[in-house]
Design a protein around this motif. Sequence first.
Motif, PDB file in Angstrom:
ATOM      1  N   ARG A  92      14.977   4.261   2.789  1.00  0.00           N
ATOM      2  CA  ARG A  92      15.303   2.903   3.202  1.00  0.00           C
ATOM      3  C   ARG A  92      14.277   1.977   2.560  1.00  0.00           C
ATOM      4  O   ARG A  92      13.077   2.208   2.646  1.00  0.00           O
ATOM      5  N   GLY A  93      14.731   0.944   1.910  1.00  0.00           N
ATOM      6  CA  GLY A  93      13.833   0.041   1.198  1.00  0.00           C
ATOM      7  C   GLY A  93      13.460  -1.176   2.023  1.00  0.00           C
ATOM      8  O   GLY A  93      14.231  -1.638   2.865  1.00  0.00           O
ATOM      9  N   PRO A 119       7.718   7.589   6.855  1.00  0.00           N
ATOM     10  CA  PRO A 119       7.855   8.133   5.499  1.00  0.00           C
ATOM     11  C   PRO A 119       9.217   7.858   4.870  1.00  0.00           C
ATOM     12  O   PRO A 119       9.375   7.977   3.660  1.00  0.00           O
ATOM     13  N   ASP A 120      10.205   7.501   5.701  1.00  0.00           N
ATOM     14  CA  ASP A 120      11.544   7.250   5.169  1.00  0.00           C
ATOM     15  C   ASP A 120      11.731   5.814   4.706  1.00  0.00           C
ATOM     16  O   ASP A 120      12.794   5.458   4.185  1.00  0.00           O
ATOM     17  N   ILE A 121      10.714   4.964   4.874  1.00  0.00           N
ATOM     18  CA  ILE A 121      10.809   3.569   4.433  1.00  0.00           C
ATOM     19  C   ILE A 121       9.975   3.385   3.168  1.00  0.00           C
ATOM     20  O   ILE A 121       8.766   3.613   3.170  1.00  0.00           O
ATOM     21  N   HIS A 122      10.634   2.988   2.097  1.00  0.00           N
ATOM     22  CA  HIS A 122       9.940   2.709   0.835  1.00  0.00           C
ATOM     23  C   HIS A 122       9.543   1.237   0.839  1.00  0.00           C
ATOM     24  O   HIS A 122      10.379   0.349   0.675  1.00  0.00           O
ATOM     25  N   LEU A 123       8.240   0.970   1.047  1.00  0.00           N
ATOM     26  CA  LEU A 123       7.744  -0.394   1.151  1.00  0.00           C
ATOM     27  C   LEU A 123       7.330  -0.921  -0.215  1.00  0.00           C
ATOM     28  O   LEU A 123       6.576  -0.276  -0.940  1.00  0.00           O
ATOM     29  N   ILE A 279      12.404  -4.068   8.966  1.00  0.00           N
ATOM     30  CA  ILE A 279      11.523  -5.209   9.244  1.00  0.00           C
ATOM     31  C   ILE A 279      10.915  -5.069  10.633  1.00  0.00           C
ATOM     32  O   ILE A 279       9.711  -5.287  10.835  1.00  0.00           O
ATOM     33  N   GLU A 280      11.733  -4.698  11.602  1.00  0.00           N
ATOM     34  CA  GLU A 280      11.229  -4.539  12.971  1.00  0.00           C
ATOM     35  C   GLU A 280      10.196  -3.413  13.048  1.00  0.00           C
ATOM     36  O   GLU A 280       9.197  -3.529  13.772  1.00  0.00           O
ATOM     37  N   ALA A 281      10.424  -2.331  12.291  1.00  0.00           N
ATOM     38  CA  ALA A 281       9.444  -1.237  12.269  1.00  0.00           C
ATOM     39  C   ALA A 281       8.129  -1.711  11.667  1.00  0.00           C
ATOM     40  O   ALA A 281       7.040  -1.377  12.165  1.00  0.00           O
ATOM     41  N   PHE A 282       8.200  -2.509  10.595  1.00  0.00           N
ATOM     42  CA  PHE A 282       6.998  -3.038   9.955  1.00  0.00           C
ATOM     43  C   PHE A 282       6.268  -3.987  10.904  1.00  0.00           C
ATOM     44  O   PHE A 282       5.038  -3.943  11.024  1.00  0.00           O
TER      45      PHE A 282
END
Length: 296
Positions: A92-93, A119-123, A279-282
């Motif tokens: 997920r980007g 780990p599943d979010i590509h920031l 966004i909410e996770a960040f």
Amino acid sequence: MPLPPLATLRAFEAAARHLSFKRAASELAVTPTAISHQVRLLEETLGMRLFDRKPRQVTLTAAGQELYPTLRDGFAGFAVAIDRVKARKPQRGLTVSVLASFAAKWLLPRLGGFQTAHPDIHLRLHTSAEVVDLHSGMADAAVRYGRGPFAGMVVQTLFADRFAPVCSPMLNIQQPNDLRGQTFLHLEWLRPDEATPTWARWCKRAGLDDVDLSSGLSFSDDTHAIQAAIAGQGVVLASSEMVRSEIAAGLLVQPFGPVMEGHHYHLIHTGRSANIKEIEAFGAWLADEIAKDGAV
């Protein structure tokens, strides 16, 4: 002829590999009776015995010995193919626009924690001093500094900035009067207002009305000004959050106040991004990091 039910083939393969209905049942998280039932169903479907059953022991018949290698290799192939597909699962980007100084001095040292937690979010960080139009799709969210307004945006206020004189301990500055004759390091603000922390405003608050602020060095990037201060090239009016690690390491000192309030940092987004969960996770991770630091 249609294939027998997959559950019967799986039960047979496990039982044949272990030569034990009990161990097959343990591997597949079912009861030995269930394994026996599935194997019996397969034998009835094929019209032949696959196991010779003896007290406390089972052995493969000739038919079972012929069938087992093909099923063993088939299920192994399934596992390899599934692992390969899972490894190619797209991440997920999330693209966040931030000031270069905020990225370098506050965000990057902590970013490993976000990658570990998600780990599943590509920031992707987009660093720029210019305000990015979040409606353009260039970024999903932005960390902005200032009072706003942020019309039409969802706003998560992060923490307030505070500014105080900071310098190298080599300069041996102990009190405000020691600033006379020192080199002042100035920050060039893109959009200054009446609340912008400048040396002129700080000196007025400190009661130093006769300090010459006309000379010194000016910087468009906070990080460069901080590096100049570390090198002993002057005194900078710096954000306490941006020099936290340098003060902890003894590279810089904040010898005195007064401390001036700056603006707040905010995480903003349109509320309509396809990556709203990211966004909410960040945002939740930022809030946790700020709580750890005691930043307000």
